[in-house]
Design a protein around this motif. Structure first.
Motif, PDB file in Angstrom:
ATOM      1  N   PHE A 124      -4.269   5.463  -6.878  1.00  0.00           N
ATOM      2  CA  PHE A 124      -3.979   6.813  -6.454  1.00  0.00           C
ATOM      3  C   PHE A 124      -4.662   7.108  -5.109  1.00  0.00           C
ATOM      4  N   GLN A 125      -3.945   7.788  -4.214  1.00  0.00           N
ATOM      5  CA  GLN A 125      -4.532   8.137  -2.919  1.00  0.00           C
ATOM      6  C   GLN A 125      -4.690   9.643  -2.747  1.00  0.00           C
ATOM      7  N   ALA A 126      -3.600  10.367  -2.846  1.00  0.00           N
ATOM      8  CA  ALA A 126      -3.683  11.809  -2.624  1.00  0.00           C
ATOM      9  C   ALA A 126      -2.516  12.487  -3.326  1.00  0.00           C
ATOM     10  N   ALA A 127      -2.631  13.790  -3.452  1.00  0.00           N
ATOM     11  CA  ALA A 127      -1.534  14.559  -4.021  1.00  0.00           C
ATOM     12  C   ALA A 127      -1.584  15.950  -3.430  1.00  0.00           C
ATOM     13  N   CYS A 128      -0.438  16.588  -3.351  1.00  0.00           N
ATOM     14  CA  CYS A 128      -0.444  17.976  -2.892  1.00  0.00           C
ATOM     15  C   CYS A 128       0.786  18.689  -3.426  1.00  0.00           C
ATOM     16  N   PHE A 129       0.704  19.991  -3.389  1.00  0.00           N
ATOM     17  CA  PHE A 129       1.855  20.793  -3.769  1.00  0.00           C
ATOM     18  C   PHE A 129       2.792  20.895  -2.577  1.00  0.00           C
ATOM     19  N   LEU A 142       0.884  10.616  -3.737  1.00  0.00           N
ATOM     20  CA  LEU A 142       0.844   9.460  -2.844  1.00  0.00           C
ATOM     21  C   LEU A 142       0.059   8.350  -3.523  1.00  0.00           C
ATOM     22  N   LYS A 143       0.726   7.237  -3.712  1.00  0.00           N
ATOM     23  CA  LYS A 143       0.052   6.071  -4.261  1.00  0.00           C
ATOM     24  C   LYS A 143      -0.146   5.066  -3.137  1.00  0.00           C
ATOM     25  N   LYS A 144      -0.713   3.927  -3.484  1.00  0.00           N
ATOM     26  CA  LYS A 144      -1.007   2.945  -2.443  1.00  0.00           C
ATOM     27  C   LYS A 144       0.273   2.454  -1.757  1.00  0.00           C
ATOM     28  N   ALA A 145       1.346   2.337  -2.509  1.00  0.00           N
ATOM     29  CA  ALA A 145       2.549   1.755  -1.925  1.00  0.00           C
ATOM     30  C   ALA A 145       3.777   2.622  -2.097  1.00  0.00           C
ATOM     31  N   TYR A 171      -2.496   4.302   3.399  1.00  0.00           N
ATOM     32  CA  TYR A 171      -2.012   5.686   3.386  1.00  0.00           C
ATOM     33  C   TYR A 171      -3.074   6.572   2.758  1.00  0.00           C
ATOM     34  N   GLN A 172      -3.394   7.650   3.470  1.00  0.00           N
ATOM     35  CA  GLN A 172      -4.549   8.437   3.040  1.00  0.00           C
ATOM     36  C   GLN A 172      -4.227   9.859   2.659  1.00  0.00           C
ATOM     37  N   ALA A 173      -3.299  10.491   3.358  1.00  0.00           N
ATOM     38  CA  ALA A 173      -3.114  11.914   3.124  1.00  0.00           C
ATOM     39  C   ALA A 173      -1.642  12.243   3.013  1.00  0.00           C
ATOM     40  N   VAL A 174      -1.368  13.302   2.277  1.00  0.00           N
ATOM     41  CA  VAL A 174      -0.018  13.807   2.174  1.00  0.00           C
ATOM     42  C   VAL A 174      -0.100  15.300   2.466  1.00  0.00           C
ATOM     43  N   TYR A 175       0.858  15.793   3.214  1.00  0.00           N
ATOM     44  CA  TYR A 175       0.771  17.164   3.681  1.00  0.00           C
ATOM     45  C   TYR A 175       2.143  17.781   3.734  1.00  0.00           C
ATOM     46  N   SER A 176       2.177  19.035   3.383  1.00  0.00           N
ATOM     47  CA  SER A 176       3.417  19.779   3.525  1.00  0.00           C
ATOM     48  C   SER A 176       3.078  21.177   3.990  1.00  0.00           C
ATOM     49  N   GLY A 177       3.744  21.624   4.987  1.00  0.00           N
ATOM     50  CA  GLY A 177       3.396  22.919   5.566  1.00  0.00           C
ATOM     51  C   GLY A 177       4.372  24.022   5.236  1.00  0.00           C
ATOM     52  N   GLY A 178       5.144  23.828   4.209  1.00  0.00           N
ATOM     53  CA  GLY A 178       6.065  24.873   3.824  1.00  0.00           C
ATOM     54  C   GLY A 178       7.460  24.682   4.393  1.00  0.00           C
ATOM     55  N   GLU A 179       7.660  23.579   5.100  1.00  0.00           N
ATOM     56  CA  GLU A 179       9.002  23.333   5.623  1.00  0.00           C
ATOM     57  C   GLU A 179       9.737  22.352   4.713  1.00  0.00           C
ATOM     58  N   GLU A 181       9.935  19.279   5.022  1.00  0.00           N
ATOM     59  CA  GLU A 181       9.457  17.920   5.214  1.00  0.00           C
ATOM     60  C   GLU A 181       8.126  17.693   4.512  1.00  0.00           C
ATOM     61  N   VAL A 182       7.908  16.452   4.133  1.00  0.00           N
ATOM     62  CA  VAL A 182       6.625  16.035   3.570  1.00  0.00           C
ATOM     63  C   VAL A 182       6.063  14.970   4.498  1.00  0.00           C
ATOM     64  N   TYR A 183       4.869  15.182   4.984  1.00  0.00           N
ATOM     65  CA  TYR A 183       4.263  14.216   5.904  1.00  0.00           C
ATOM     66  C   TYR A 183       3.312  13.309   5.164  1.00  0.00           C
ATOM     67  N   VAL A 184       3.399  12.060   5.462  1.00  0.00           N
ATOM     68  CA  VAL A 184       2.461  11.091   4.882  1.00  0.00           C
ATOM     69  C   VAL A 184       1.721  10.435   6.028  1.00  0.00           C
ATOM     70  N   LEU A 185       0.432  10.261   5.835  1.00  0.00           N
ATOM     71  CA  LEU A 185      -0.417   9.787   6.893  1.00  0.00           C
ATOM     72  C   LEU A 185      -0.998   8.435   6.511  1.00  0.00           C
ATOM     73  N   GLY A 186      -0.850   7.456   7.352  1.00  0.00           N
ATOM     74  CA  GLY A 186      -1.406   6.141   7.066  1.00  0.00           C
ATOM     75  C   GLY A 186      -2.259   5.666   8.213  1.00  0.00           C
ATOM     76  N   VAL A 187      -3.204   4.804   7.900  1.00  0.00           N
ATOM     77  CA  VAL A 187      -4.148   4.337   8.913  1.00  0.00           C
ATOM     78  C   VAL A 187      -4.222   2.823   8.840  1.00  0.00           C
ATOM     79  N   VAL A 188      -4.153   2.179   9.988  1.00  0.00           N
ATOM     80  CA  VAL A 188      -4.522   0.780  10.068  1.00  0.00           C
ATOM     81  C   VAL A 188      -5.892   0.762  10.733  1.00  0.00           C
ATOM     82  N   PRO A 189      -6.922   0.353  10.009  1.00  0.00           N
ATOM     83  CA  PRO A 189      -8.284   0.500  10.546  1.00  0.00           C
ATOM     84  C   PRO A 189      -8.424  -0.126  11.923  1.00  0.00           C
TER      85      PRO A 189
END
Lengths: 887, 250
Positions: A124-129, A142-145, A171-179, A181-189
């Motif tokens: 498990f990574q993140a979750a949001c409404f 948001l899970k690992k894959a 992948y670290q964060a999931v975000y939605s601003g009320g539109e 769309e759902v944004y997912v954020l990933g990082v390659v260190p």
């Protein structure tokens, strides 16, 4: 004819008294406190202004709702213990969710489960409404894959999409601003950042951006704040940090349908925070306030700010401090309530008698002092009598004064000043040691916390041992408890000496312990201040005594040759015995080695030193006596086989003499495995194991008897007992798994014993030892009937009236502590785990107490009537005799 | 004070070496003969050592050799030499200061001969020296094994076990050990006796059932039923004629 039978009925009904409590006795002698543990997630119910709900998820895998006004529990859900039940996230929007492998939705009012959805595997990574037009309809996980979207109303999955390049991108964060769309954020260190926007409707990837920044949160209107861990620089406004600390960003989003607040925290060090604001242009950042390390930040802080009716800002703060106390603070800095959540993890406890009252102590003191002439002694006696009279009058006045008040107002608040021992010593001080290193003193009658003391610098893996060195019985000297705190990895230990009644640290300096401690033992030797001597054995087998006054050292030298102790190295399967030498060094005198290839030692248990055994033997049906083998030095060693195959697995039970190292008995329970719970007391050992063949829990009891003759009836010495005892054993089926087990303990040991068994359901079963008796006959004979032996039945019954805590279940019982009271019939019981439950048990019924509803009026009127009747009849008889003499 | 034990030490070293030499030879022969006779349940011998010193520092020396025989029937025997003059004196001195008499055996396996060499360490036990002297060297040595045949513990007790301070007649009483040697294997703990219980229940059930004999309803009341049936048949056979009469009438 009918009269005698009715008499018999009454007679027997007296014997067949109910063991369970009556309805009006609930809560009279017992109390329960419920805890949840250390808070991981907290949410305020911000739906309406008047709401007083508070939602918590804790490290004990508990999801609970509190009353924010009083701190009381509304409801609580206890999930599975261990990693299986770990709560990853708690989101709140009208309904609460907690997810991990499972996604659950709860009703916030009642605490009922709305729905549960099983998620795909993957960490498990993140979750949001996810909200649309100010209404929350979905939850994104948001899970690992993979990312999945679920309906909030029923938990059904709307869509699930695999994340691109999931093996390289974190992948670290999931975000939605009320539109839409759902944004997912990933990082390659140390390389770049990926943002993927998914369509809310069908999970299609709308756009994909890569960016060469790392560690981000969303601030303001869809703007990312990023910290590069490699250069320790903050994107836009460069803040160079000198410390080796990865900066952490903290932001808050009050409503899923709106953007997060543009103010956010940057944590630069463990206690250094900067409050920053993103300016309206979206590119520059202005620092608002720098919280220097002097502004102490507690480990966790949950703030709920709201607008009051007059448009001023109000706030409520929930503070989780290091000692696991949960404090709720309202606007003007007023502490509304505090919950001591450290008590959810009690490690060990002791019960200490309360001190005498001042007047009683005065009398005691009179006897304690040395006599100095006849006249001063008389004066002293008179003065103490006057004090006693005064106290009695004051007591009477108080009774009279309180009698005039309405009944409800009279409530005896227990404070530390008014603490005193009651008539039957039923009220005691419970000293509880918790895993967080906080000590508590709790009044056993009411359950109120009378003192607490937080030990700083206690390692999380510390092992505690609580020792009562001096009880309250030695009046001018205060009682003294010693807590041995040992680091599990290094073995280095420290001592904390304190007064168990007031919780204050003692002025006595504990000895420095530079070497790891292997064993601690409390000797019956007392120093001139009546404190028992504690011996600590270090890894070079050198002994440190505490207290180590000259008197003690001299006594130790005299007794050295009769002080034996044992050490157990379960990793090597080694049991060895030592004897103390006069120079406080030790010599190894015996050694028993259980090869670790075959079996490993899982538990070792001696007998409780404060246990009394009243009868030396058992009278059998033929009037002969079977003497018990009462070896105070006997150790019960339980092993489990290393071979886990159900056919070859076994549980070994060894009874070893702790002084001579002699193996008294050696039994192997075939096709069995642990966890083994066992109790060792008097002349018996009871253990419980899992039968791998029949797949059930079984109880086994071992009893040791010397035979019909005692070898040496005056004194028991391990060095002079050449004959091995007779061992009887019987096994029974127990229809439930158990979590812990303990035996009742009474003052003189006359009362029959019961086993207190903690069941996973939270019930505590009081099982009469009579049912666990290896002499239960297969075939009933005249003798066995005479002895009151129950005929053997393979299955042990569980009767619901044996549950001593009726419906007050104790979640995750970890231990049961029993202590004798001043009444022989009564044993005090404390069960601890997630909850704490205190009660009294009467294994042989209350044979030394008159019942509550005892008819004093009847008995006294009958007595008086008989008295007067004798007087009158005597007078009449005299008159009659006189008349006869005249005739 | 210190000079006395040192002189004793010197004296006691020589006989120890001698005994050691003798016993190593004994061990060797024991093994050879065992291997030659039977490969599976061959007996082998391990040294039994003892230590008794006035200053309580353990210095183990040979007491005898234990002949162990593993396999289905484990058996053990002990061959030991007599105590020398010096040993007797030392033992009496140790007894006078309430010292300990310790014995030890190496950790061995009775069944698996391969692992015998791998295990190191000893199993030790002790008894008060005075009780050994007062019991005239009559001791009981017990060897304990675990389920797989490893020696896990040894114990020594004397009979009688008490130290009463009685004077011991010299020489004759303290020359030879009167040892009882036993080997104890773990006992199997009982399982719940379900089969027996059910059997007993059945017997009880039968006993209770016998006087009533649990006859079926028909077996019990057959005569009534039969009587009833006959009566019914008789009445019904009478009825048709009556009915017929009625029909005829209408």
């Amino acid at each position: 004819m009918s009269k005698p039978t009715s008499l018999f009925v009454i007679f027997f009904s007296l014997f067949v008294m109910s063991e369970a409590v009556f309805e009006d006795q609930v809560g009279k002698f017992d109390w329960r406190q419920q805890y949840v543990g250390k808070t991981l997630f907290a949410h305020f119910d911000s739906h309406s202004q008047s709401s007083k709900k508070l939602f918590l998820a804790t490290d004990k895998n508990i999801f609970a709702s509190f009353n924010s006004r009083t701190g009381e529990l509304f409801w609580r859900h206890v999930d599975k213990a261990g990693p299986e039940g770990t709560i990853d996230i708690l989101l709140l929007h009208g309904q609460g969710d907690n997810s991990g492998r499972l996604l659950r939705s709860w009703d916030t009012n009642m605490g009922g489960l709305n729905w549960e959805a099983v998620l795909d595997t993957g960490s498990f990574q993140a979750a949001c409404f996810v909200a649309m037009q100010d209404t929350v309809k979905h939850v994104a996980v948001l899970k690992k894959a993979a990312i999945s979207l679920h309906y909030l109303t029923n938990g059904h999955q709307k869509w699930v999409e695999n994340l691109p390049d999931s093996d390289t991108v974190q992948y670290q964060a999931v975000y939605s601003g009320g539109e839409e769309e759902v944004y997912v954020l990933g990082v390659v260190p140390n390389s770049h950042l990926t943002i993927i926007a998914y369509s809310l409707e069908d999970g299609e990837i709308i756009k994909q951006v890569t960016w060469s920044r790392t560690l981000c949160v969303v601030v303001g209107h869809g703007v990312l704040m990023c910290v590069d861990t490699a250069t320790l620089a903050l994107y836009v406004d460069t803040l160079v940090c000198n410390r080796l600390y990865i900066p952490v960003l903290v932001s808050s989003q009050p409503h899923p349908a709106r953007s997060p607040i543009s103010e956010f925290f940057l944590q630069l060090g463990p206690d250094h925070h900067v409050l920053l604001q993103l300016n309206a242009d979206g590119y520059t950042i202005a620092p608002l306030r720098d919280f220097q390390p002097s502004d102490v930040f507690p480990p966790q802080l949950y703030v709920h700010a709201f607008l009051k009716k007059d448009d001023s800002v109000g706030y409520r703060v929930l503070v989780q401090t290091q000692d696991h106390a949960l404090t709720f603070i309202q606007q003007p800095g007023r502490v509304v309530w505090t919950r001591e959540e450290a008590l959810a993890d009690v490690v060990t406890m002791e019960m200490v008698d309360l001190p005498l009252t001042g007047t009683q102590a005065e009398l005691e003191g009179e006897f304690g002092k040395k006599a100095d002439g006849l006249f001063p002694m008389v004066l002293k006696r008179l003065s103490s009598q006057v004090i006693l009279l005064q106290a009695w009058l004051a007591h009477l006045w108080k009774l009279f004064y309180e009698a005039r008040k309405p009944h409800g107002q009279v409530k005896n608040e227990v404070t530390i000043e008014t603490l005193s021992r009651d008539e039957f010593n039923l009220q005691k001080m419970m000293v509880m040691v918790t895993a967080s290193g906080k000590l508590f003193g709790i009044d056993s009658k009411s359950g109120s916390i009378l003192w607490k003391h937080y030990l700083e610098n206690v390692q999380p893996n510390a092992v505690f041992k609580l020792i009562v060195q001096r009880t309250t019985a030695h009046f001018p000297h205060p009682p003294q408890c010693t807590l041995l705190i040992k680091d599990k990895d290094t073995g280095l230990a420290s001592l904390h000496v304190f007064n168990p009644i007031f919780g204050r640290k003692s002025h006595i300096a504990p000895p420095a312990l530079p070497r790891p401690i292997l064993q601690s033992l409390l000797l019956p030797v007392i120093d001139q201040d009546y404190a028992k001597v504690l011996l600590l054995v270090d890894d070079q087998y050198k002994v440190t005594a505490f207290p180590s006054t000259k008197n003690v050292l001299q006594q130790l030298q005299e007794m050295a040759s009769s002080i034996f102790f044992y050490l157990i190295r379960s990793d090597q399967g080694n049991l060895s015995g030592f004897r103390l030498r006069k120079d406080l060094s030790t010599e190894r005198i015996w050694e028993v080695v259980l090869p670790t290839e075959v079996q490993k030692i899982v538990a070792v248990n001696g007998k409780r030193p404060n246990e009394h055994v009243h009868s030396q033997g058992r009278v059998m049906g033929d009037r002969s006596v079977l003497y018990k083998y009462l070896n105070p030095n006997l150790l019960a060693v339980v092993t489990e086989s290393t071979d886990a195959h159900p056919e070859r697995a076994f549980v070994g039970v060894f009874l070893v003499d702790g002084v001579t190292g002699r193996i008294i008995h050696e039994a192997v329970q075939r096709k069995a495995r642990g966890p083994v719970h066992f109790v060792h007391s008097e002349n018996w050992v009871v253990y419980e194991y899992w039968n791998t063949k029949s797949r059930r829990n079984e109880f086994s009891v071992l009893e040791l008897f010397e035979g019909t003759e005692l070898y040496n009836s005056t004194v028991f010495s391990s060095l002079d007992r050449p004959h091995l005892p007779q061992v009887l054993q019987q096994t029974y089926i127990f229809p439930s798994p158990i979590t812990t087990m303990e035996a009742t303990l009474t003052e003189k040991g006359i009362t029959s014993r019961h086993l207190l068994v903690g069941l996973p359901s939270g019930a505590i079963l009081s099982l009469p030892k009579m049912f666990l008796d290896p002499r239960r006959p297969e075939v009933v004979t005249e003798h066995s009937r005479e002895e009151n032996l129950i005929p053997y039945a393979p299955e042990m019954p569980i009767r619901t009236e044996w549950f001593i805590n009726y419906n007050q279940t104790v979640a995750r019982v970890k231990g049961i502590y029993t202590a004798p009271s001043g009444l022989e019939s009564t044993c005090l019981v404390v069960a601890y785990g997630l909850d704490i439950y205190q009660t009294r048990v009467y294994p042989s019924k209350q044979f030394d107490v008159l019942k509550d509803d005892y008819d004093y009026v009847l008995i006294s009127s009958v007595l008086f009537a008989l008295f007067f009747a004798t007087m009158i009849s005597k007078r009449l008889a005299q008159v009659k005799l006189l008349n006869r003499a005249w005739r | 004070m210190a000079s006395v034990p040192r002189s004793f030490l010197l004296l006691s070293i020589i006989p120890t070496i001698l005994i050691l030499c003798a016993d190593f030879a004994c061990c060797n022969t024991g093994r050879k003969t065992g291997d030659g006779l039977d490969t599976d349940f061959s007996g082998f011998s391990v040294p039994l050592e003892h230590s008794f010193e006035v200053d309580d520092v353990s210095r183990f020396r040979m007491r005898g050799a234990l002949q162990l025989r593993g396999g289905r029937e484990t058996s053990v025997s002990l061959s030991q030499s007599q105590l020398s003059e010096e040993d007797r004196n030392t033992l009496k001195e140790v007894a006078a200061v309430d010292g300990l008499y310790k014995i030890r055996v190496p950790r061995v396996s009775l069944t698996d001969r391969q692992t015998e060499r791998q295990m190191d360490g000893y199993l030790t036990a002790f008894v008060r020296a005075c009780s050994l002297v007062e019991s005239h060297l009559s001791d009981v040595i017990t060897l304990h094994t675990d389920v797989s045949g490893y020696l896990i513990g040894v114990s020594i007790v004397t009979i009688p076990g008490a130290c009463r301070g009685t004077e011991v007649e010299d020489e004759v009483d303290l020359e030879a050990f009167n040892t009882t040697l036993t080997i104890i294997v773990p006992t199997n703990a009982p399982q719940p006796e379900t089969a027996l219980f059910i059997e007993r229940m059945d017997i009880e059930h039968e006993k209770r059932g016998k006087p009533q004999e649990q006859k079926s309803f028909f077996a019990k009341y057959w005569y009534l039923i039969l009587g009833g049936a006959i009566f019914l048949m008789a009445s019904s056979s009478a009825q048709p004629s009556a009915g017929g009469a009625e029909e005829q009438q209408s």
